[in-house]
Design a protein around this motif. Structure first.
Motif, PDB file in Angstrom:
ATOM      1  N   VAL A  20      40.409  -4.205  66.694  1.00  0.00           N
ATOM      2  CA  VAL A  20      41.069  -3.438  67.754  1.00  0.00           C
ATOM      3  C   VAL A  20      39.990  -2.646  68.487  1.00  0.00           C
ATOM      4  CG1 VAL A  20      42.776  -1.685  68.323  1.00  0.00           C
ATOM      5  CG2 VAL A  20      43.214  -3.284  66.437  1.00  0.00           C
ATOM      6  N   ILE A  21      39.870  -2.880  69.787  1.00  0.00           N
ATOM      7  CA  ILE A  21      38.825  -2.257  70.591  1.00  0.00           C
ATOM      8  C   ILE A  21      39.170  -0.801  70.880  1.00  0.00           C
ATOM      9  CG2 ILE A  21      37.715  -2.298  72.861  1.00  0.00           C
ATOM     10  CD1 ILE A  21      38.213  -5.377  72.822  1.00  0.00           C
ATOM     11  N   ILE A  22      38.195   0.076  70.655  1.00  0.00           N
ATOM     12  CA  ILE A  22      38.288   1.471  71.093  1.00  0.00           C
ATOM     13  C   ILE A  22      37.098   1.752  72.006  1.00  0.00           C
ATOM     14  CG2 ILE A  22      39.562   2.237  69.055  1.00  0.00           C
ATOM     15  CD1 ILE A  22      36.921   3.391  67.987  1.00  0.00           C
ATOM     16  N   PRO A  33      34.737   4.698  72.890  1.00  0.00           N
ATOM     17  CA  PRO A  33      34.175   6.040  72.778  1.00  0.00           C
ATOM     18  C   PRO A  33      33.284   6.389  73.973  1.00  0.00           C
ATOM     19  CG  PRO A  33      33.033   4.498  71.331  1.00  0.00           C
ATOM     20  CD  PRO A  33      34.181   3.753  71.927  1.00  0.00           C
ATOM     21  N   PRO A  34      33.139   7.711  74.218  1.00  0.00           N
ATOM     22  CA  PRO A  34      33.681   8.831  73.436  1.00  0.00           C
ATOM     23  C   PRO A  34      35.190   8.939  73.648  1.00  0.00           C
ATOM     24  CG  PRO A  34      32.647   9.657  75.433  1.00  0.00           C
ATOM     25  CD  PRO A  34      32.353   8.196  75.386  1.00  0.00           C
ATOM     26  N   VAL A  35      35.931   9.004  72.545  1.00  0.00           N
ATOM     27  CA  VAL A  35      37.381   8.949  72.647  1.00  0.00           C
ATOM     28  C   VAL A  35      38.014   9.801  71.560  1.00  0.00           C
ATOM     29  CG1 VAL A  35      37.742   6.937  71.136  1.00  0.00           C
ATOM     30  CG2 VAL A  35      39.279   7.309  73.108  1.00  0.00           C
ATOM     31  N   TYR A  36      39.264  10.157  71.779  1.00  0.00           N
ATOM     32  CA  TYR A  36      40.066  10.971  70.864  1.00  0.00           C
ATOM     33  C   TYR A  36      39.778  10.596  69.409  1.00  0.00           C
ATOM     34  CZ  TYR A  36      44.462  12.958  68.983  1.00  0.00           C
ATOM     35  OH  TYR A  36      45.400  13.666  68.276  1.00  0.00           O
ATOM     36  N   PRO A  37      39.290  11.540  68.588  1.00  0.00           N
ATOM     37  CA  PRO A  37      38.772  11.204  67.258  1.00  0.00           C
ATOM     38  C   PRO A  37      39.702  10.429  66.338  1.00  0.00           C
ATOM     39  CG  PRO A  37      38.058  13.398  67.866  1.00  0.00           C
ATOM     40  CD  PRO A  37      39.014  12.957  68.940  1.00  0.00           C
ATOM     41  N   PRO A  38      41.053  10.641  66.341  1.00  0.00           N
ATOM     42  CA  PRO A  38      41.882   9.866  65.420  1.00  0.00           C
ATOM     43  C   PRO A  38      42.029   8.383  65.745  1.00  0.00           C
ATOM     44  CG  PRO A  38      42.961  11.939  65.994  1.00  0.00           C
ATOM     45  CD  PRO A  38      41.817  11.761  66.940  1.00  0.00           C
ATOM     46  N   PHE A  39      41.543   7.915  66.892  1.00  0.00           N
ATOM     47  CA  PHE A  39      41.758   6.506  67.251  1.00  0.00           C
ATOM     48  C   PHE A  39      41.285   5.534  66.161  1.00  0.00           C
ATOM     49  CE2 PHE A  39      42.618   5.776  72.051  1.00  0.00           C
ATOM     50  CZ  PHE A  39      43.708   6.619  71.990  1.00  0.00           C
ATOM     51  N   PRO A  40      40.066   5.670  65.628  1.00  0.00           N
ATOM     52  CA  PRO A  40      39.667   4.736  64.561  1.00  0.00           C
ATOM     53  C   PRO A  40      40.575   4.828  63.338  1.00  0.00           C
ATOM     54  CG  PRO A  40      37.757   5.905  65.425  1.00  0.00           C
ATOM     55  CD  PRO A  40      38.957   6.578  66.001  1.00  0.00           C
ATOM     56  N   ASP A  41      41.033   6.034  63.020  1.00  0.00           N
ATOM     57  CA  ASP A  41      41.929   6.192  61.868  1.00  0.00           C
ATOM     58  C   ASP A  41      43.276   5.532  62.126  1.00  0.00           C
ATOM     59  OD1 ASP A  41      40.010   7.666  60.482  1.00  0.00           O
ATOM     60  OD2 ASP A  41      40.699   9.552  61.351  1.00  0.00           O
ATOM     61  N   PHE A  42      43.796   5.646  63.356  1.00  0.00           N
ATOM     62  CA  PHE A  42      45.047   4.970  63.689  1.00  0.00           C
ATOM     63  C   PHE A  42      44.902   3.460  63.489  1.00  0.00           C
ATOM     64  CE2 PHE A  42      46.115   8.438  67.060  1.00  0.00           C
ATOM     65  CZ  PHE A  42      46.538   9.289  66.058  1.00  0.00           C
ATOM     66  N   VAL A  43      43.780   2.915  63.941  1.00  0.00           N
ATOM     67  CA  VAL A  43      43.541   1.472  63.814  1.00  0.00           C
ATOM     68  C   VAL A  43      43.522   1.069  62.345  1.00  0.00           C
ATOM     69  CG1 VAL A  43      41.861  -0.369  64.199  1.00  0.00           C
ATOM     70  CG2 VAL A  43      42.341   1.284  66.026  1.00  0.00           C
ATOM     71  N   ARG A  44      42.812   1.836  61.535  1.00  0.00           N
ATOM     72  CA  ARG A  44      42.727   1.508  60.111  1.00  0.00           C
ATOM     73  C   ARG A  44      44.080   1.667  59.420  1.00  0.00           C
ATOM     74  NH1 ARG A  44      38.098   4.975  60.767  1.00  0.00           N
ATOM     75  NH2 ARG A  44      36.203   3.716  61.034  1.00  0.00           N
ATOM     76  N   GLU A  45      44.833   2.703  59.797  1.00  0.00           N
ATOM     77  CA  GLU A  45      46.155   2.898  59.200  1.00  0.00           C
ATOM     78  C   GLU A  45      47.064   1.708  59.496  1.00  0.00           C
ATOM     79  OE1 GLU A  45      49.908   6.070  59.279  1.00  0.00           O
ATOM     80  OE2 GLU A  45      48.033   6.581  60.280  1.00  0.00           O
ATOM     81  N   GLY A  91      44.097  -2.603  61.035  1.00  0.00           N
ATOM     82  CA  GLY A  91      43.085  -3.212  61.879  1.00  0.00           C
ATOM     83  C   GLY A  91      41.685  -2.710  61.579  1.00  0.00           C
ATOM     84  N   VAL A  92      40.732  -3.260  62.302  1.00  0.00           N
ATOM     85  CA  VAL A  92      39.326  -2.879  62.183  1.00  0.00           C
ATOM     86  C   VAL A  92      38.854  -2.382  63.540  1.00  0.00           C
ATOM     87  CG1 VAL A  92      36.994  -3.685  61.685  1.00  0.00           C
ATOM     88  CG2 VAL A  92      38.930  -4.602  60.385  1.00  0.00           C
ATOM     89  N   PRO A  93      38.385  -1.136  63.638  1.00  0.00           N
ATOM     90  CA  PRO A  93      37.921  -0.630  64.935  1.00  0.00           C
ATOM     91  C   PRO A  93      36.702  -1.399  65.431  1.00  0.00           C
ATOM     92  CG  PRO A  93      38.257   1.173  63.365  1.00  0.00           C
ATOM     93  CD  PRO A  93      38.325  -0.101  62.583  1.00  0.00           C
ATOM     94  N   VAL A  94      36.726  -1.769  66.699  1.00  0.00           N
ATOM     95  CA  VAL A  94      35.608  -2.435  67.364  1.00  0.00           C
ATOM     96  C   VAL A  94      35.208  -1.547  68.540  1.00  0.00           C
ATOM     97  CG1 VAL A  94      34.846  -4.475  68.628  1.00  0.00           C
ATOM     98  CG2 VAL A  94      36.436  -4.717  66.710  1.00  0.00           C
ATOM     99  N   SER A  95      34.009  -1.011  68.489  1.00  0.00           N
ATOM    100  CA  SER A  95      33.581  -0.045  69.498  1.00  0.00           C
ATOM    101  C   SER A  95      33.024  -0.747  70.729  1.00  0.00           C
ATOM    102  CB  SER A  95      32.521   0.888  68.907  1.00  0.00           C
ATOM    103  OG  SER A  95      32.090   1.828  69.870  1.00  0.00           O
ATOM    104  N   VAL A  96      33.618  -0.455  71.878  1.00  0.00           N
ATOM    105  CA  VAL A  96      33.094  -0.884  73.179  1.00  0.00           C
ATOM    106  C   VAL A  96      32.996   0.389  74.022  1.00  0.00           C
ATOM    107  CG1 VAL A  96      33.407  -2.322  75.212  1.00  0.00           C
ATOM    108  CG2 VAL A  96      34.144  -3.166  72.965  1.00  0.00           C
ATOM    109  N   PRO A  97      31.874   1.090  73.944  1.00  0.00           N
ATOM    110  CA  PRO A  97      31.783   2.386  74.618  1.00  0.00           C
ATOM    111  C   PRO A  97      31.999   2.290  76.121  1.00  0.00           C
ATOM    112  CG  PRO A  97      29.967   2.076  73.063  1.00  0.00           C
ATOM    113  CD  PRO A  97      30.659   0.765  73.182  1.00  0.00           C
ATOM    114  N   GLY A 107      32.764  10.034  68.625  1.00  0.00           N
ATOM    115  CA  GLY A 107      31.929   8.849  68.546  1.00  0.00           C
ATOM    116  C   GLY A 107      30.477   9.213  68.750  1.00  0.00           C
ATOM    117  N   ALA A 108      29.594   8.267  68.475  1.00  0.00           N
ATOM    118  CA  ALA A 108      28.160   8.519  68.624  1.00  0.00           C
ATOM    119  C   ALA A 108      27.814   8.952  70.044  1.00  0.00           C
ATOM    120  CB  ALA A 108      27.367   7.273  68.251  1.00  0.00           C
ATOM    121  N   GLU A 109      28.603   8.493  70.999  1.00  0.00           N
ATOM    122  CA  GLU A 109      28.365   8.846  72.402  1.00  0.00           C
ATOM    123  C   GLU A 109      28.637  10.320  72.680  1.00  0.00           C
ATOM    124  OE1 GLU A 109      28.776   4.713  71.694  1.00  0.00           O
ATOM    125  OE2 GLU A 109      30.142   6.367  71.231  1.00  0.00           O
ATOM    126  N   GLY A 110      29.249  11.009  71.724  1.00  0.00           N
ATOM    127  CA  GLY A 110      29.540  12.430  71.888  1.00  0.00           C
ATOM    128  C   GLY A 110      28.461  13.349  71.374  1.00  0.00           C
TER     129      GLY A 110
END
Length: 393
Positions: A115-117, A119-131, A134-140, A358-361
């Motif tokens: 699931v593409i997220i 970043p920099p984006v709302y911090p719970p997004f990766p946790d929502f994906v994992r819950e 899914g697996v977070p896929v970062s496309v900054p 995210g690292a971009e932050g």
């Protein structure tokens, strides 16, 4: 409640410190809390009256299956403000936008899917994906030095590599970025061509600034309607997060059927009845109050620009076009990867930690502008006294 300039006045600080929500309970009274996305404004009068009626009537039970008050009010607001009228029959009331995202992803992707997220984006997004499994896929997001934008080429590469969904933040938190219609059309086209889905978090949509046109994702094309699910709520616009109400919104029979595979009756039962009541009163009866609160926020944006130039010239901000959040760049000021840490320790100002987005932050912090102008000025005064460990000059 409103002043002569048509703005909403924030509650006095002594009243705010009686609140027990996260913003005011997490830190001591010596801290100016400007981190979490809660506002310092009093409730809109129609919302207060609606809740007082419910309390007087003892109307504190479960939300009924089929209760479409929140959905219908959001639909009417969307029609009048955005030129798009979602069908309440395609909207399912539930707890909050986080639950909308998790349940939508559970309905749309398989465990282990990417699931593409962005970043920099709302911090719970990766946790929502994992819950959701899914697996977070970062496309900054792409930063050209003056503006941020979605990396459509990066999204296409990730979808071609197997990602099955995009988790979109629209408007984008923490940047206040309102995605142009053409970009959303292109994103929907990519999802359609790759058989993927887009879940669009539109919690900040009612907070688009004056003269800025927000475009709902599900309105842009047939591809968006066939491959999209939106999360809509009044929790940020009217400061209702604790009352628990949001809508899972679809715009095609296909996506509606997919969402219907989730335990819909339980999802409705988990919503807050006060949230439903307040959401209706907000979107139907509190639009003037919303406009006045946005006028306050926009005045604070201008104030912050001036204060930074005067007191913290090495800290910069790009003007947000939605919501009440400012994304501050401390990199030239030499405050390190997490400026919020120094802000809290040395200035007793609580900002949202940039690296959490995210690292971009790294080198950034987020500041909440939904406050009184004197509180904002006091916060900048405190921050101006911070002495970074590694100054740039």
């Amino acid at each position: 409640m409103t002043d002569g300039n048509g703005e909403v006045r924030a509650d006095p600080i002594d009243v705010l410190r009686r609140r027990t929500s996260e913003k005011w309970a997490l830190h001591g009274d010596d801290v100016l809390p400007m981190f979490v996305a809660e506002t310092d404004f009093p409730l809109a009068p129609p919302i207060r009256r609606a809740l007082e009626r419910a309390l007087a009537d003892g109307d504190t039970g479960y939300v009924a299956v089929g209760d479409d008050r929140a959905a219908s009010a959001i639909s009417r607001f969307a029609r009048d403000r955005w030129g798009w009228e979602p069908d309440p029959e395609h909207m399912l009331t539930t707890t909050d936008v986080g639950i909308v995202i998790v349940e939508a992803l559970r309905a749309l992707v398989e465990p282990g899917d990417g699931v593409i997220i962005m970043p920099p984006v709302y911090p719970p997004f990766p946790d929502f994906v994992r819950e959701a499994g899914g697996v977070p896929v970062s496309v900054p997001l792409v930063d050209d030095g003056t503006a941020w934008s979605i990396d459509l080429d990066g999204v296409e590469t990730a979808l071609a590599a197997g990602a099955r969904a995009v988790l979109l933040c629209s408007p984008h938190n923490p940047l206040g970025l309102v995605h142009p219609r053409g970009v959303l059309e292109a994103l929907a086209d990519l999802a359609g061509r790759h058989g993927a889905f887009v879940v669009s978090d539109e919690i900040h949509a009612p907070l688009a600034h004056a003269g800025v046109g927000f475009t709902p994702f599900l309105s842009v094309s047939e591809a968006a309607r066939e491959h999209g699910v939106a999360a809509l709520s009044g929790s940020k616009a009217f400061n209702l997060a604790g009352l628990k109400c949001a809508c899972i919104t679809t715009a095609s029979e296909r996506t509606r059927a997919l969402v219907a595979r989730r335990p819909t009756e339980e999802l409705v039962a988990r919503a807050g009845l006060f949230g439903v009541i307040a959401t209706q009163a907000g979107f139907d009866e509190s639009r003037d109050w919303l406009d006045a609160s946005l006028a306050t926020v926009e005045a604070n944006v201008a104030l912050l620009e001036r204060l930074l130039a005067e007191r913290l010239p090495d800290v910069t901000m790009r003007r947000p076009h939605a919501s009440y959040l400012a994304w501050l760049d401390f990199r030239r000021a030499g405050w390190g990867d997490d400026p919020a840490d120094a802000a809290l320790r040395q200035a007793r100002v609580a900002l949202a930690n940039g690296p959490a987005f995210g690292a971009e932050g790294r080198g950034f912090a987020r500041l909440n502008l939904a406050c009184a102008p004197d509180v904002l000025a006091a916060a900048v005064d405190r921050l101006a006294r911070v002495r970074p460990a590694s100054p740039t000059r």
